[in-house]
Design a protein around this motif. Sequence first.
Motif, PDB file in Angstrom:
ATOM      1  N   SER A  42       0.834  -1.193   0.000  1.00  0.00           N
ATOM      2  CA  SER A  42       0.000   0.000   0.000  1.00  0.00           C
ATOM      3  C   SER A  42       0.868   1.241   0.000  1.00  0.00           C
ATOM      4  O   SER A  42       1.959   1.265   0.570  1.00  0.00           O
ATOM      5  CB  SER A  42      -0.914  -0.008   1.230  1.00  0.00           C
ATOM      6  N   PRO A  87      -8.186  -2.276   2.643  1.00  0.00           N
ATOM      7  CA  PRO A  87      -8.689  -3.472   3.309  1.00  0.00           C
ATOM      8  C   PRO A  87      -8.526  -4.703   2.425  1.00  0.00           C
ATOM      9  O   PRO A  87      -8.494  -4.624   1.198  1.00  0.00           O
ATOM     10  CB  PRO A  87     -10.162  -3.154   3.535  1.00  0.00           C
ATOM     11  N   MET A  88      -8.411  -5.856   3.069  1.00  0.00           N
ATOM     12  CA  MET A  88      -8.306  -7.107   2.340  1.00  0.00           C
ATOM     13  C   MET A  88      -9.584  -7.372   1.546  1.00  0.00           C
ATOM     14  O   MET A  88     -10.690  -7.124   2.015  1.00  0.00           O
ATOM     15  CB  MET A  88      -8.076  -8.253   3.329  1.00  0.00           C
ATOM     16  N   ARG A 117     -12.142 -10.044  -0.365  1.00  0.00           N
ATOM     17  CA  ARG A 117     -12.569 -11.434  -0.288  1.00  0.00           C
ATOM     18  C   ARG A 117     -13.487 -11.730  -1.466  1.00  0.00           C
ATOM     19  O   ARG A 117     -14.462 -11.019  -1.685  1.00  0.00           O
ATOM     20  CB  ARG A 117     -13.310 -11.700   1.026  1.00  0.00           C
ATOM     21  N   ALA A 135      -4.747  -6.034  -6.443  1.00  0.00           N
ATOM     22  CA  ALA A 135      -4.142  -6.596  -5.235  1.00  0.00           C
ATOM     23  C   ALA A 135      -2.766  -7.111  -5.637  1.00  0.00           C
ATOM     24  O   ALA A 135      -2.486  -7.322  -6.822  1.00  0.00           O
ATOM     25  CB  ALA A 135      -5.003  -7.718  -4.661  1.00  0.00           C
ATOM     26  N   ALA A 177      -3.483 -14.779   4.919  1.00  0.00           N
ATOM     27  CA  ALA A 177      -3.984 -13.514   4.381  1.00  0.00           C
ATOM     28  C   ALA A 177      -3.922 -12.417   5.427  1.00  0.00           C
ATOM     29  O   ALA A 177      -3.512 -11.279   5.130  1.00  0.00           O
ATOM     30  CB  ALA A 177      -5.420 -13.704   3.888  1.00  0.00           C
ATOM     31  N   GLU A 178      -4.330 -12.724   6.650  1.00  0.00           N
ATOM     32  CA  GLU A 178      -4.309 -11.713   7.715  1.00  0.00           C
ATOM     33  C   GLU A 178      -2.876 -11.297   8.052  1.00  0.00           C
ATOM     34  O   GLU A 178      -2.609 -10.114   8.322  1.00  0.00           O
ATOM     35  CB  GLU A 178      -5.011 -12.264   8.954  1.00  0.00           C
ATOM     36  N   ASP A 234      -1.675  -9.081   5.262  1.00  0.00           N
ATOM     37  CA  ASP A 234      -2.375  -7.806   5.388  1.00  0.00           C
ATOM     38  C   ASP A 234      -1.706  -6.951   6.459  1.00  0.00           C
ATOM     39  O   ASP A 234      -1.529  -5.735   6.296  1.00  0.00           O
ATOM     40  CB  ASP A 234      -3.845  -8.061   5.722  1.00  0.00           C
ATOM     41  N   GLU A 266      -1.211  -6.072  -0.130  1.00  0.00           N
ATOM     42  CA  GLU A 266      -2.604  -6.016  -0.578  1.00  0.00           C
ATOM     43  C   GLU A 266      -3.032  -7.417  -1.022  1.00  0.00           C
ATOM     44  O   GLU A 266      -2.466  -7.970  -1.957  1.00  0.00           O
ATOM     45  CB  GLU A 266      -2.760  -5.022  -1.721  1.00  0.00           C
ATOM     46  N   VAL A 267      -4.043  -7.941  -0.344  1.00  0.00           N
ATOM     47  CA  VAL A 267      -4.422  -9.340  -0.529  1.00  0.00           C
ATOM     48  C   VAL A 267      -5.837  -9.452  -1.080  1.00  0.00           C
ATOM     49  O   VAL A 267      -6.749  -8.740  -0.644  1.00  0.00           O
ATOM     50  CB  VAL A 267      -4.334 -10.099   0.811  1.00  0.00           C
ATOM     51  N   ARG A 310       5.013 -16.588   4.326  1.00  0.00           N
ATOM     52  CA  ARG A 310       4.816 -15.161   4.605  1.00  0.00           C
ATOM     53  C   ARG A 310       6.060 -14.363   4.246  1.00  0.00           C
ATOM     54  O   ARG A 310       5.972 -13.356   3.526  1.00  0.00           O
ATOM     55  CB  ARG A 310       4.470 -14.985   6.084  1.00  0.00           C
TER      56      ARG A 310
END
Length: 610
Positions: A2, A9-10, A12, A505, A526-527, A530, A535-536, A591
């Motif tokens: 970012s 925000p992620m 979905r 993303a 993902a978290e 993030d 950016e996921v 990660r």
Amino acid sequence: MSGPGMLVPMLRMSSLFVRTLREDPADAEVASHKLLVRAGYIRRAAPGIYTWLPLGLRVLRKIERVVREEMEAAGSQEVHFPALLPSEPYEVTGRWSDYGPTLFKLKDRKENDYLLAPTHEEMFTLLVKDMFSSYKDLPLSLYQIQTKYRDEARPRAGVLRSREFVMKDAYSFDVDESGLDASYAAMREAYQRIFARLRLPFVICSAVSGAMGGSRSEEFIFPCDIGEDTFVRSSGGYAANTEAVVTVPLDEIDCSSFAEPVEIVTPGASTIATLVEAVNKAAPSPGGEWTAADTLKNVVLAVTQPGGERELLVIGLPGDREVDMKRVQAALEPAEVEIATAEDLEAYPELVPGYIGPQAIGPQSQRSADADPPAPRYLLDPHVARGSRWITGANSRDVHVVGLVYGRDFEADGRIEAAEVRAGDEAPDGSGPLEIARGIEIGHIFQLGRKYADALGLSVLDVNGKSRVVTMGSYGIGITRVLAALAEENHDEKGLAWPVQVAPAQVHIVATGKDNAVFSAAQELAEALDADGIEVLLDDRRKVSAGVKFADFELLGVPFGVIVGKGLAEGNIEIRERRGETTVLPLEAARERIVELVRAAIGASDSSVR
């Protein structure tokens, strides 16, 4: 990752407003149009008008962010004008009529005239006039990113040529030409940084100013086979839009020894090909066969001025070259140009289609200047050298003339760059033969000079207290067109493949199968990413097959994919580069590796413009 100060925000897939398509839309012709619709970035609202969906807006905003950063680094300040504007300023500058049918015009309930702005020179000029009055206030550079409107006769290629589009337009204001040169150079450099950061190839081409007015003008063109613009370049560094190419002047020929012209009968020879065949039979050349290059073709055009006045114009050029209507249009703007119709020719019986010669047109025309309609003007392309002799029409059906000499037997009212530019033609600067390519105009910069400041009364007091008309520059980037160009540059047979700098993303995590452990692991990864600022886009749909999810990953074009599926049983996941390698590695190492890949991709872009 970012950008500074951005909270992204992620995403979905289970809740994202998107619907991907497996088939190309019926009205799409080019890859960018097909894929942007299929991937759920845009939807057609009307011909040439598109709705931007969440993924498309994310890409658009990233392009805008790069543009804003570089414009502000170059010292330009952002403003924002309305798109709905009063007609009066455009009437003062003449563009209310000069823009012709491409201008969207409307009236309010009180019958006042308004327009949907195609460009904002007038408004920028008036804004500065309203606020500044001294040389101490200059130099000044202002820009905006705004929606523009143009009533395209044939909108095509999705957002590449549409009726509503997003543009960045900037304007510089200086006391004198040296200031304008500095402002122009700063913007030129800013444009190079913008397109380098976006990873979009470009060629800087000399161009014509057209309805914008001004002197120096350059286009930034993205080389692309489906592009509507044709440009040329030489190995020695010359590059220009074909409309701006100036023909290398031809030396005058000594015609003192040339014989007088001779008329020959040429039954049915109303085309260049049939004429060459006929003349080789009726009047063989002593130096070999006649070719199309020995013929003088005279093409009748109808020119309509902005006020509606229509006149005929005849252009003479060698028969082995075609008229390039874009070059003619550029030379005659703001008038509109088309091939003359049979109805246009009815008032000119001396113009016999297929047999028109210069003896009956131009300065030697027998039609008086005050005749109704008046004699058409006759302009010659520069490929016709003074003193050269030609095979051309005799203004009678089935008759041509051989040996008609320009300057001895006929004259013209002037010159015009009308002939097509061909590969192998000499570059105007002598830097070698030209090669021809196609491309998409993504940016255009102009030295406007004082056209708009003069018309609208923008002046300041100089250091001596004297009034000086401000000199201006104009600098545009088509934001939506850049997005489409990026899609053209970055795709394959499976879908889009965005550079990390503009992708909606940076990482697309795909959870496959039905095992809860898979979805939990994908969610945790993902978290974590993030939290790292990555950016996921997480594909957490439980009732969608792995095949559909993989196809969506390839179609949407996120640069890095992470597959969490069967391999998780052994503690492994896959990292797929959208247009690169697939790597299998332990989940606990994912990660760090993903962050490393994304940062490396971003860093490669940043270092390329330093």
